[in-house]
Design a protein around this motif. Structure first.
Motif, PDB file in Angstrom:
ATOM      1  N   ALA A  93      28.545  30.155  50.017  1.00 12.49           N
ATOM      2  CA  ALA A  93      28.284  31.195  51.008  1.00 12.49           C
ATOM      3  C   ALA A  93      27.728  32.475  50.393  1.00 12.49           C
ATOM      4  CB  ALA A  93      29.567  31.502  51.782  1.00 12.49           C
ATOM      5  N   ARG A 132      23.920  34.332  51.124  1.00 14.84           N
ATOM      6  CA  ARG A 132      23.618  35.712  51.507  1.00 14.84           C
ATOM      7  C   ARG A 132      22.726  36.383  50.460  1.00 14.84           C
ATOM      8  NH1 ARG A 132      27.252  40.970  53.433  1.00 14.84           N
ATOM      9  NH2 ARG A 132      25.483  42.402  53.205  1.00 14.84           N
ATOM     10  N   VAL A 153      19.975  33.385  55.031  1.00 14.71           N
ATOM     11  CA  VAL A 153      20.782  33.358  56.256  1.00 14.71           C
ATOM     12  C   VAL A 153      20.750  34.737  56.898  1.00 14.71           C
ATOM     13  CG1 VAL A 153      22.289  31.491  55.511  1.00 14.71           C
ATOM     14  CG2 VAL A 153      22.896  33.841  54.928  1.00 14.71           C
ATOM     15  N   TRP A 173      28.108  34.768  57.187  1.00 11.20           N
ATOM     16  CA  TRP A 173      28.709  33.434  57.272  1.00 11.20           C
ATOM     17  C   TRP A 173      30.118  33.573  57.825  1.00 11.20           C
ATOM     18  CZ3 TRP A 173      33.143  33.357  54.408  1.00 11.20           C
ATOM     19  CH2 TRP A 173      33.223  34.194  53.292  1.00 11.20           C
ATOM     20  N   VAL A 221      26.421  28.902  59.161  1.00 13.06           N
ATOM     21  CA  VAL A 221      25.365  29.863  58.818  1.00 13.06           C
ATOM     22  C   VAL A 221      24.170  29.658  59.738  1.00 13.06           C
ATOM     23  CG1 VAL A 221      26.001  30.162  56.394  1.00 13.06           C
ATOM     24  CG2 VAL A 221      24.467  28.292  57.030  1.00 13.06           C
TER      25      VAL A 221
END
Length: 364
Positions: free
Chosen positions: A113, A117, A122, A144, A280
């Motif tokens: 995650a 980012r 995302v 997320w 996401v």
């Protein structure tokens, strides 16, 4: 089985995702640019106008995606399609397709995650039930959000295994030679979490997986590891005596095979790990309104209950689930040995090193 049964050339890990070249916030050939307001809700008319939702890494056999997508698309009168792939591959595809985006959403291991980012693949969105999600299970800015948790367990075929192992220590015994299937440690969050679970059982943590590497080296040298795909079809054919995997997969596969009495699902008594998978939205999503509406649905009481119907533990703890749904899950008392990852930034870094460590310290 992980979120793909196919052999692929791409062997990206969380570290590879972290090292992606930062992408611009602009979209050249379609897709979306993230709104600065992460709580603007999509309208039903906007979703219906887009007409479609495309996902990566959310196949029918993983938790209850089939039922969840069926309910969601029926509600909005749109269609859905998915391409099965691993967490790393999802993010790599988001990046590779930025000029001609295909997918709107993905489901990735939480260890990936932070890299998602950082690499700007995302976009942020805080769903309607944002405040009901624990702080550890979401990015503070909404890039997320964890939907469900899983713990590493053993799925044991009792027709092939005389004495059902109860611990990691048990799996080292000679009677389990050529019986233990652990999946692909090179790229899958599930397999890498199994390594962390073993490390925790022997005093390690997300910053120190050496006890886990040492453990699996012993298992490898003893010949206990069986190198086959842990797909449900292979399990059903009797090619997988003992499988190390997420609890929701173990329970789901046992249900798919249709003979619960023939398989035991065991939480290792000497230690395991509980982790999460996160939802996401592609930074370049071609159907951004549908993507946001799906997150709203997924975190609703209905969506979270449907996750439990797929044998995963919903991230929201304030959902009043029917008794018959709750009974699908293992009892809380079985998870006495389970530990949450304390530092996901550290785990992201560590998990990115696993492919090389596995080759050099376990397989060498």
């Amino acid at each position: 089985m992980f979120k793909t049964q196919k052999t692929v050339a791409l062997l990206l890990s969380a570290a590879a995702v972290l090292s992606m070249v930062a992408l611009s916030g602009c979209q050249k050939n379609g897709g979306s640019t993230a709104s600065t307001d992460t709580t603007v809700r999509p309208t039903a008319a906007d979703v219906k106008k887009e007409g479609q939702l495309v996902s990566y890494g959310m196949p029918d056999t993983w938790i209850n995606w089939k039922g969840i997508f069926a309910s969601f698309t029926s509600q909005y009168g749109i269609t859905h399609q998915d391409t099965d792939m691993s967490s790393a591959e999802e993010l790599a595809k988001f990046k590779a397709e930025k000029n001609n985006p295909v997918a709107d959403i993905g489901d990735i291991g939480i260890g990936f995650a932070a890299g998602a980012r950082k690499s700007k693949v995302v976009q942020p969105y805080k769903n309607k039930y944002w405040n009901d999600v624990p702080s550890w299970a979401k990015d503070k800015d909404g890039y997320w959000t964890a939907e469900y948790t899983g713990s590493i367990v053993f799925l044991v075929n009792k027709s092939l295994v005389k004495d059902v192992p109860q611990s990691w220590a048990d799996l080292l015994k000679s009677e389990y030679k050529g019986m233990v299937v652990i999946g692909d440690m090179q790229k899958h969050a599930q397999s890498q979490s199994a390594l962390l679970a073993a490390a925790m059982a022997y005093g390690g943590n997300e910053a120190n997986i050496k006890p886990g590497l040492d453990y699996f080296k012993k298992m490898y040298k003893a010949g206990n590891i069986k190198d086959v795909d842990d797909s449900v079809s292979n399990i059903q054919k009797g090619e997988v005596p003992i499988c190390v995997l997420w609890d929701f997969n173990a329970l789901n596969y046992r249900h798919e095979i249709g003979d619960d009495s023939a398989y035991d699902v065991v939480v290792p008594s000497d230690g395991t790990v509980t982790s999460a998978y996160v939802s996401v939205i592609n930074a370049y999503a071609p159907h951004p309104q549908a993507a946001k509406a799906f997150q709203d649905y997924l975190f609703s009481d209905q969506g979270q209950t449907q996750i439990a119907e797929g044998y995963a533990r919903p991230i929201r703890t304030n959902v009043d689930m029917p008794a018959d749904v709750k009974s699908k899950l293992l009892p809380d008392s079985d998870y006495k040995s389970a530990k949450l990852i304390k530092n996901y930034d550290t785990w992201t870094k560590t998990s990115g090193e696993i492919p090389d460590l596995w080759r050099n310290e376990v397989l060498s």
